[in-house]
Motif scaffolding. Structure first.
Motif, PDB file in Angstrom:
ATOM      1  N   GLY A  30       0.725  -1.313  -0.213  1.00 36.43           N
ATOM      2  CA  GLY A  30       0.014  -0.030   0.058  1.00 36.43           C
ATOM      3  C   GLY A  30       0.656   1.309  -0.063  1.00 36.43           C
ATOM      4  N   PHE A  31       2.197   1.124  -0.056  1.00 35.01           N
ATOM      5  CA  PHE A  31       3.164   2.318  -0.475  1.00 35.01           C
ATOM      6  C   PHE A  31       4.132   1.868  -1.337  1.00 35.01           C
ATOM      7  CE2 PHE A  31       6.682   4.875   0.561  1.00 35.01           C
ATOM      8  CZ  PHE A  31       6.057   6.190   0.703  1.00 35.01           C
ATOM      9  N   PRO A  32       4.433   2.947  -2.141  1.00 33.08           N
ATOM     10  CA  PRO A  32       3.984   4.215  -2.207  1.00 33.08           C
ATOM     11  C   PRO A  32       2.618   4.344  -2.738  1.00 33.08           C
ATOM     12  CG  PRO A  32       5.380   3.959  -4.230  1.00 33.08           C
ATOM     13  CD  PRO A  32       5.453   2.630  -3.059  1.00 33.08           C
ATOM     14  N   ALA A  33       1.894   5.310  -2.592  1.00 35.31           N
ATOM     15  CA  ALA A  33       0.347   5.682  -2.937  1.00 35.31           C
ATOM     16  C   ALA A  33       0.287   6.704  -3.871  1.00 35.31           C
ATOM     17  CB  ALA A  33      -0.500   5.891  -1.823  1.00 35.31           C
ATOM     18  N   PRO A  34       0.778   6.575  -4.999  1.00 32.58           N
ATOM     19  CA  PRO A  34       0.851   7.588  -6.039  1.00 32.58           C
ATOM     20  C   PRO A  34      -0.680   8.104  -6.413  1.00 32.58           C
ATOM     21  CG  PRO A  34       1.201   5.702  -7.206  1.00 32.58           C
ATOM     22  CD  PRO A  34       1.178   5.159  -5.815  1.00 32.58           C
ATOM     23  N   GLU A  35      -0.774   9.307  -6.970  1.00 33.12           N
ATOM     24  CA  GLU A  35      -1.915   9.974  -7.319  1.00 33.12           C
ATOM     25  C   GLU A  35      -1.988   9.798  -9.015  1.00 33.12           C
ATOM     26  OE1 GLU A  35      -1.977  14.062  -6.499  1.00 33.12           O
ATOM     27  OE2 GLU A  35      -1.527  13.765  -4.388  1.00 33.12           O
ATOM     28  N   ARG A  36      -2.878   9.951  -9.542  1.00 36.51           N
ATOM     29  CA  ARG A  36      -2.867   9.703 -11.104  1.00 36.51           C
ATOM     30  C   ARG A  36      -3.111  11.182 -11.893  1.00 36.51           C
ATOM     31  NH1 ARG A  36      -1.829   4.152 -12.538  1.00 36.51           N
ATOM     32  NH2 ARG A  36      -2.047   3.115 -10.622  1.00 36.51           N
ATOM     33  N   ASP A  37      -2.634  11.179 -12.993  1.00 35.17           N
ATOM     34  CA  ASP A  37      -2.764  12.272 -14.019  1.00 35.17           C
ATOM     35  C   ASP A  37      -4.224  11.965 -14.886  1.00 35.17           C
ATOM     36  OD1 ASP A  37      -1.959  10.634 -15.989  1.00 35.17           O
ATOM     37  OD2 ASP A  37      -0.198  11.837 -16.524  1.00 35.17           O
ATOM     38  N   GLY A  38      -4.484  13.013 -15.844  1.00 39.49           N
ATOM     39  CA  GLY A  38      -5.408  12.652 -16.603  1.00 39.49           C
ATOM     40  C   GLY A  38      -5.407  11.792 -17.309  1.00 39.49           C
ATOM     41  N   CYS A  39      -4.192  11.196 -17.827  1.00 34.39           N
ATOM     42  CA  CYS A  39      -4.111  10.002 -18.479  1.00 34.39           C
ATOM     43  C   CYS A  39      -3.724   8.614 -17.750  1.00 34.39           C
ATOM     44  CB  CYS A  39      -2.987   9.972 -19.470  1.00 34.39           C
ATOM     45  SG  CYS A  39      -2.842  11.461 -20.452  1.00 34.39           S
ATOM     46  N   GLY A  40      -4.100   8.608 -16.359  1.00 34.24           N
ATOM     47  CA  GLY A  40      -3.762   7.456 -15.600  1.00 34.24           C
ATOM     48  C   GLY A  40      -2.302   7.325 -15.080  1.00 34.24           C
TER      49      GLY A  40
END
Length: 307
Positions: A30-40
């Motif tokens: 569960g780590f790292p927990a990246p965010e996602r941009d508009g393209c995933g």
């Protein structure tokens, strides 16, 4: 957002953790927990990248990621400091000496730092200076930089001082007629030269004849120099910041292109996770392994590929 977040490729470069490792840790722990941009695509916040740097340093020292990822960055820094101190301070006198040197680096006392390092070199000899002073002190400097206790100028002061001392000591070693003949360098985008100098120092004191091409060499230039020069061994250094997958791909390519008579030796923290994936290449985990490897090369006649 893009000023404070890094792509997975950038995180690989920054931390030395392979993309596959980042994905496995994300899925398993569960780590790292990246965010996602508009393209995933994954985007990693700066605080997660800082924590990943700490995790890399600790896993390089043999700790299991499952026991580390739940800790916050401050706890990881404390653990790194404790582990580094335990390793450096097996001998109380050595511990005090390293603490004194680190204080001189923090206060930018250039003259005193050089003087004390030079005295240590003269007292213990080049090999023990590299293994017993430079290696643990470099670890302490790196850890202090991660904790924010040293700035870029202090780190550069240390690196330049040690490099100048090592170059002078190396140049004073006899080299004519020595075997094996070793060419040393690093891959493109690998700019850390101190590790390469430390390896060269260990080699020349064991009677090897060394030619350093410096850092950041294109792979084709490395291949041509190793293949067409009068060399027996190609030695390559990889810092912890170097992407492991890139190192593996480049080393495999060189092994396929270079003749079997030319041994390829590689080492550094950048290879700790991938040593088992490098068939035909001898991977060193510790500087102290260089002497026995040279002895084995000579006993074996010198022209056999490494298993």
């Amino acid at each position: 957002m893009y000023n404070t977040h890094l792509t997975i490729a950038a995180v690989e470069r920054e931390t030395g953790l392979a993309k596959d490792t980042l994905r496995v840790w994300e899925r398993r722990y569960g780590f790292p927990a990246p965010e996602r941009d508009g393209c995933g695509e994954r985007l990693y916040p700066a605080e997660q990248v800082d924590k990943l740097r700490l995790l890399r340093r600790l896993t390089d020292q043999g700790l299991r990621p499952a026991k580390l990822v739940g800790l916050d960055s401050e706890a990881l820094r404390q653990l790194l400091e404790e582990k580094g101190r335990a390793q450096a301070c097996a001998c109380p006198d050595a511990c005090r000496r390293l603490d004194t040197l680190l204080t001189l680096i923090r206060t930018r006392a250039h003259y005193e730092l050089r003087q004390q390092l030079q005295q240590a070199l003269m007292k213990v000899g080049l090999q023990q200076f590299v293994c017993g002073v430079v290696a643990p002190l470099s670890q302490m400097v790196g850890d202090a930089w991660l904790r924010g206790e040293l700035g870029v100028s202090e780190e550069h002061l240390y690196t330049e001082t040690v490099q100048n001392l090592l170059r002078t000591a190396i140049s004073s070693q006899p080299s004519q007629g020595c075997q094996p003949r070793v060419v040393l360098t690093t891959f493109p985008e690998e700019f850390h030269s101190l590790g390469l100098l430390m390896v060269e120092a260990m080699l020349v004191t064991e009677g090897a004849c060394c030619l350093s091409l410096g850092v950041h060499m294109p792979l084709d230039e490395i291949r041509q120099a190793a293949e067409h020069g009068p060399f027996d061994v190609l030695a390559l250094s990889f810092s912890a910041a170097y992407p492991a997958r890139q190192a593996v791909e480049g080393l495999r390519s060189l092994r396929q292109q270079l003749p079997p008579r030319l041994a390829i030796w590689a080492g550094g923290a950048g290879l700790n996770e991938v040593a088992c994936r490098l068939s035909g290449i001898q991977v060193f985990r510790r500087l102290e392994e260089i002497g026995p490897a040279l002895a084995h090369w000579r006993e074996a006649g010198g022209a056999k590929p490494q298993a």
